[in-house]
Design an enzyme around this catalytic site. Structure first.
Site, PDB file in Angstrom:
ATOM      1  N   ASP A 183     105.968  85.158  55.644  1.00 45.92           N
ATOM      2  CA  ASP A 183     106.914  85.909  56.141  1.00 45.92           C
ATOM      3  C   ASP A 183     108.418  85.173  56.152  1.00 45.92           C
ATOM      4  O   ASP A 183     108.134  83.887  56.046  1.00 45.92           O
ATOM      5  CB  ASP A 183     106.881  86.406  57.639  1.00 45.92           C
ATOM      6  CG  ASP A 183     107.663  87.034  58.229  1.00 45.92           C
ATOM      7  OD1 ASP A 183     108.046  87.972  57.847  1.00 45.92           O
ATOM      8  OD2 ASP A 183     108.280  86.855  59.330  1.00 45.92           O
ATOM      9  N   SER A 184     109.463  85.595  56.661  1.00 46.19           N
ATOM     10  CA  SER A 184     110.625  84.923  56.698  1.00 46.19           C
ATOM     11  C   SER A 184     110.539  83.869  57.937  1.00 46.19           C
ATOM     12  O   SER A 184     111.495  82.952  57.902  1.00 46.19           O
ATOM     13  CB  SER A 184     111.758  86.121  56.705  1.00 46.19           C
ATOM     14  OG  SER A 184     111.709  86.716  57.977  1.00 46.19           O
ATOM     15  N   CYS A 189     109.482  96.669  60.462  1.00 44.62           N
ATOM     16  CA  CYS A 189     109.981  95.280  60.562  1.00 44.62           C
ATOM     17  C   CYS A 189     108.962  94.545  61.218  1.00 44.62           C
ATOM     18  O   CYS A 189     108.388  94.884  62.202  1.00 44.62           O
ATOM     19  CB  CYS A 189     111.273  94.965  61.150  1.00 44.62           C
ATOM     20  SG  CYS A 189     111.802  93.680  61.736  1.00 44.62           S
ATOM     21  N   CYS A 240     106.383  90.189  55.593  1.00 45.91           N
ATOM     22  CA  CYS A 240     107.727  90.713  55.740  1.00 45.91           C
ATOM     23  C   CYS A 240     107.980  91.827  55.000  1.00 45.91           C
ATOM     24  O   CYS A 240     108.076  92.158  53.736  1.00 45.91           O
ATOM     25  CB  CYS A 240     108.639  89.496  55.184  1.00 45.91           C
ATOM     26  SG  CYS A 240     110.375  89.701  55.243  1.00 45.91           S
ATOM     27  N   HIS A 251     109.053  92.234  63.433  1.00 45.91           N
ATOM     28  CA  HIS A 251     109.081  91.880  64.912  1.00 45.91           C
ATOM     29  C   HIS A 251     109.145  93.331  65.992  1.00 45.91           C
ATOM     30  O   HIS A 251     108.807  93.212  67.141  1.00 45.91           O
ATOM     31  CB  HIS A 251     110.808  91.578  65.124  1.00 45.91           C
ATOM     32  CG  HIS A 251     110.906  90.045  64.795  1.00 45.91           C
ATOM     33  ND1 HIS A 251     110.543  89.909  63.196  1.00 45.91           N
ATOM     34  CD2 HIS A 251     111.511  88.566  65.243  1.00 45.91           C
ATOM     35  CE1 HIS A 251     110.950  88.414  63.156  1.00 45.91           C
ATOM     36  NE2 HIS A 251     111.212  87.862  64.312  1.00 45.91           N
ATOM     37  N   GLU A 257     113.026  87.580  69.313  1.00 46.73           N
ATOM     38  CA  GLU A 257     113.084  85.999  69.340  1.00 46.73           C
ATOM     39  C   GLU A 257     113.623  85.455  70.689  1.00 46.73           C
ATOM     40  O   GLU A 257     113.175  84.445  70.832  1.00 46.73           O
ATOM     41  CB  GLU A 257     113.851  85.466  68.201  1.00 46.73           C
ATOM     42  CG  GLU A 257     113.161  86.048  67.112  1.00 46.73           C
ATOM     43  CD  GLU A 257     113.175  85.068  65.506  1.00 46.73           C
ATOM     44  OE1 GLU A 257     113.701  84.045  65.659  1.00 46.73           O
ATOM     45  OE2 GLU A 257     112.432  85.582  64.614  1.00 46.73           O
TER      46      GLU A 257
HETATM   47  N1  DGL Z   1     110.472  89.460  58.789  1.00 46.12           N
HETATM   48  C1  DGL Z   1     111.681  90.453  58.568  1.00 46.12           C
HETATM   49  C2  DGL Z   1     111.153  91.826  58.151  1.00 46.12           C
HETATM   50  O1  DGL Z   1     110.098  92.093  58.456  1.00 46.12           O
HETATM   51  C3  DGL Z   1     112.520  90.426  59.789  1.00 46.12           C
HETATM   52  C4  DGL Z   1     113.203  89.061  60.018  1.00 46.12           C
HETATM   53  C5  DGL Z   1     114.303  88.756  58.965  1.00 46.12           C
HETATM   54  O2  DGL Z   1     115.370  89.705  58.805  1.00 46.12           O
HETATM   55  O3  DGL Z   1     114.074  87.707  58.103  1.00 46.12           O
HETATM   56  O4  DGL Z   1     111.984  92.655  57.593  1.00 46.12           O
END
Ligand code: DGL
Length: 265
Positions: free
Chosen positions: A11-12, A185, A74, A187, A153
């Site tokens: 993931d990012s 997403c 992600c 989160h 976050e």
């Molecule tokens: N992990 C990213 C997503 O699911 C969210 C956080 C980011 O913008 O990197 O799109």
């Protein structure tokens, strides 16, 4: 048949732990290698070229750990880069978009589905394309919610600010009379309660993390790649920036203390 190689997840940043959480529950005997690209987060505001370049590097890192399956946790990377990753690597690579779209199409009763995600995910149209592949009857309504990631976050998942922001982003879905909403997403599952309040109790929330976990189980099962040992699976976490913040925020995602987090360059 049994395959003891780990599952690789990237993931990012920390958000992909929502996928780790679901995989741990559904596939408790699997080992997991997780990579969070914390030095280069967020992906949700970046271009397709940049996200794809990062994603290729992330998969190369996971491949060095001899993973049997890569899960792109992600949503942004799944939207922008999954096809390219599949062409580049021999190992099976799955993303969150198709499973989330299928979960929503199977659940809607009035064929009106909402999708929320980062700006990049929403403007890519990836969820719309995936839904259209399954059904032409569905009406799709989308909304990017860029403030949701920083709210999560910061740990501000309840309370007045989260409620106000959700109201502003999601009020339009009431007018559109959706009965199903894709949390597109990593989160957003952390904001389920406030999202539910904003869209109304009758709207079903689809968690793409839960859907991709089911797809991973089905794929491993069908290809004879499940780990059939009785041992509980272990996790190793890697990040590209200092691990402190990942450990703190990640603990909230997994509702337990995370140990064994290593920084890589
Ligand atoms: N992990 C990213 C997503 O699911 C969210 C956080 C980011 O913008 O990197 O799109």
């Amino acid at each position: 048949m049994s395959d003891s190689r780990p599952i690789g997840i990237f993931d990012s940043g920390v958000g992909g732990l929502t996928v780790v959480d679901k995989i741990e529950k559904l596939l408790p005997h699997e080992d997991i290698i997780y990579f969070g690209d914390t030095a280069r987060v967020p992906y949700g505001t970046k271009s397709k070229e940049t996200v794809t370049k990062f994603s290729v590097e992330n998969v190369e890192f996971l491949m060095a750990h001899d993973v049997k399956l890569v899960i792109v946790a992600c949503n942004t990377a799944s939207s922008l880069s999954l096809d390219f990753l599949r062409r580049c690597f021999k190992v099976p690579v799955i993303g969150v978009i198709a499973p989330g779209a299928a979960g929503a199409v199977n659940s809607t009763r009035n064929n009106r589905i909402g999708v929320i995600g980062t700006s990049a995910t929403i403007s890519s149209g990836a969820y719309e394309k995936a839904i259209r592949k399954i059904s032409r009857k569905v009406k799709i309504f989308t909304q990017s919610c860029p403030l949701f990631v920083p709210l999560v976050e910061e740990g501000w998942t309840g309370g007045e600010i989260a409620r106000k922001v959700s109201g502003i982003y999601l009020n339009g879905f009431k007018v559109n009379r959706i009965d199903t909403l894709i949390l597109g997403c990593t989160h957003y599952p952390m904001l389920k309660d406030v999202i539910k309040k904003a869209v109304g109790p009758d709207v079903l929330l689809i968690d793409s993390a839960a859907e991709v976990a089911k797809e991973a189980r089905d794929l491993l099962d069908a290809s004879g790649l499940l780990n059939n040992s009785r041992r509980k699976g272990g996790q190793k976490f890697f990040v590209s920036d200092e691990p402190g913040r990942f450990i703190k925020t990640g603990g909230r995602f997994l509702r337990r203390r995370i140990s064994c987090v290593k920084r890589i360059t």
